[in-house]
Motif scaffolding. Structure first.
Motif, PDB file in Angstrom:
ATOM      1  N   ILE A 234       0.941  -1.150   0.013  1.00  0.00           N
ATOM      2  CA  ILE A 234      -0.025  -0.157  -0.089  1.00  0.00           C
ATOM      3  C   ILE A 234       0.752   1.326   0.000  1.00  0.00           C
ATOM      4  CG2 ILE A 234      -1.710   1.271   1.400  1.00  0.00           C
ATOM      5  CD1 ILE A 234      -2.909  -1.295   2.444  1.00  0.00           C
ATOM      6  N   HIS A 235       1.715   1.090   0.978  1.00  0.00           N
ATOM      7  CA  HIS A 235       3.095   2.420   0.897  1.00  0.00           C
ATOM      8  C   HIS A 235       3.432   2.592  -0.500  1.00  0.00           C
ATOM      9  CE1 HIS A 235       5.430   5.322   2.741  1.00  0.00           C
ATOM     10  NE2 HIS A 235       6.521   4.876   1.799  1.00  0.00           N
ATOM     11  N   SER A 236       4.081   1.526  -1.210  1.00  0.00           N
ATOM     12  CA  SER A 236       4.787   1.456  -2.215  1.00  0.00           C
ATOM     13  C   SER A 236       3.918   2.080  -3.504  1.00  0.00           C
ATOM     14  CB  SER A 236       5.578   0.402  -2.484  1.00  0.00           C
ATOM     15  OG  SER A 236       6.167  -0.170  -1.480  1.00  0.00           O
ATOM     16  N   LEU A 237       2.663   1.509  -3.400  1.00  0.00           N
ATOM     17  CA  LEU A 237       1.682   1.823  -4.396  1.00  0.00           C
ATOM     18  C   LEU A 237       1.250   3.514  -4.128  1.00  0.00           C
ATOM     19  CD1 LEU A 237       0.203   0.822  -6.993  1.00  0.00           C
ATOM     20  CD2 LEU A 237      -1.617   0.129  -5.326  1.00  0.00           C
ATOM     21  N   SER A 238       1.076   3.816  -2.958  1.00  0.00           N
ATOM     22  CA  SER A 238       0.701   5.314  -2.694  1.00  0.00           C
ATOM     23  C   SER A 238       1.890   6.340  -3.247  1.00  0.00           C
ATOM     24  CB  SER A 238       0.650   5.510  -1.334  1.00  0.00           C
ATOM     25  OG  SER A 238      -0.456   4.525  -0.653  1.00  0.00           O
ATOM     26  N   ASP A 239       3.113   5.692  -2.890  1.00  0.00           N
ATOM     27  CA  ASP A 239       4.238   6.597  -3.353  1.00  0.00           C
ATOM     28  C   ASP A 239       4.394   6.812  -4.919  1.00  0.00           C
ATOM     29  OD1 ASP A 239       6.999   7.733  -2.100  1.00  0.00           O
ATOM     30  OD2 ASP A 239       7.733   6.200  -3.910  1.00  0.00           O
ATOM     31  N   ILE A 240       4.276   5.640  -5.508  1.00  0.00           N
ATOM     32  CA  ILE A 240       4.373   5.817  -7.126  1.00  0.00           C
ATOM     33  C   ILE A 240       3.202   6.415  -7.642  1.00  0.00           C
ATOM     34  CG2 ILE A 240       3.242   3.410  -7.765  1.00  0.00           C
ATOM     35  CD1 ILE A 240       6.502   5.298  -9.214  1.00  0.00           C
ATOM     36  N   TYR A 241       2.103   6.395  -7.166  1.00  0.00           N
ATOM     37  CA  TYR A 241       0.852   7.152  -7.483  1.00  0.00           C
ATOM     38  C   TYR A 241       1.129   8.588  -7.126  1.00  0.00           C
ATOM     39  CZ  TYR A 241      -3.927   8.758  -7.812  1.00  0.00           C
ATOM     40  OH  TYR A 241      -5.265   9.313  -8.280  1.00  0.00           O
ATOM     41  N   SER A 242       1.802   9.042  -6.238  1.00  0.00           N
ATOM     42  CA  SER A 242       2.244  10.544  -5.989  1.00  0.00           C
ATOM     43  C   SER A 242       3.334  10.829  -7.107  1.00  0.00           C
ATOM     44  CB  SER A 242       2.813  10.659  -4.769  1.00  0.00           C
ATOM     45  OG  SER A 242       3.305  11.955  -4.539  1.00  0.00           O
ATOM     46  N   ALA A 243       4.319   9.797  -7.314  1.00  0.00           N
ATOM     47  CA  ALA A 243       5.227  10.197  -8.370  1.00  0.00           C
ATOM     48  C   ALA A 243       4.677  10.355  -9.824  1.00  0.00           C
ATOM     49  CB  ALA A 243       6.093   9.055  -8.299  1.00  0.00           C
ATOM     50  N   GLU A 244       3.855   9.458 -10.132  1.00  0.00           N
ATOM     51  CA  GLU A 244       2.964   9.854 -11.469  1.00  0.00           C
ATOM     52  C   GLU A 244       2.340  11.063 -11.691  1.00  0.00           C
ATOM     53  OE1 GLU A 244       4.174   8.027 -13.663  1.00  0.00           O
ATOM     54  OE2 GLU A 244       4.072   5.924 -13.193  1.00  0.00           O
TER      55      GLU A 244
END
Length: 174
Positions: free
Chosen positions: A11-21
């Motif tokens: 969840i944290h990693s997916l949230s992080d890449i969502y922010s990155a995108e």
């Protein structure tokens, strides 16, 4: 929410890449405007379209897994975007800036490739098959973008930055 389980990490990693995108949807148009190479500008515009699709794919992963993303800011992407912006401000428009923009974009791509690779590994461990398949699709796009940027740098922009005419012979790579 602290990270205690693989699911928490996913969840944290997916949230992080969502922010990155999301950050890239703001940065890519600036990079396209700063470029003087039509091929590079086109590559940035194409990647912006792909980035919107990647965000939609993350939304599909969220739906498939039933998770809720955290509202976080990807600090790594923030730094990469800032570095690219500094180059836009400090380097005169032309082939040298175009080459710097390619390097900045490739740093972003490598970060995204690592992030999606890690997410895929976590998704496999969590047996989230649908999520893994969606993430693999995005990873393939990120790798293709990186390869296209490398080709563009080698065939056109770098040659122009050196003052040669090899880039004219190679034509537009993108």
């Amino acid at each position: 929410m602290s990270t205690k389980t693989l699911k928490d990490l996913f969840i944290h990693s997916l949230s992080d890449i969502y922010s990155a995108e999301k950050q890239m949807t703001k940065s890519l148009p600036k990079m396209a405007r700063a470029s003087t190479s039509p091929g590079l500008r086109s590559a940035f515009e194409k990647h912006l379209e792909e980035t919107h699709g990647q965000i939609q794919r993350i939304d599909q992963v969220v739906e498939a897994t039933g998770i809720k993303l955290k509202r976080i800011k990807c600090v790594a992407m923030e730094g990469l975007v800032e570095e690219g912006q500094e180059q836009i401000e400090e380097i005169e428009k032309g082939a040298v800036l175009d080459t710097a923009l390619i390097a900045a974009a490739q740093k972003v791509e490598h970060y995204e490739i690592a992030s999606y690779g890690s997410l895929i590994a976590l998704g496999k461990q969590l047996e989230e098959t649908e999520a893994v398949n969606l993430l693999i699709e995005t990873l393939k796009q990120e790798k293709a973008t990186d390869e296209a940027l490398s080709l563009l740098a080698a065939e056109k922009v770098a040659a122009e930055a050196l003052g040669g005419n090899r880039g004219k012979k190679a034509g537009n790579a993108l």
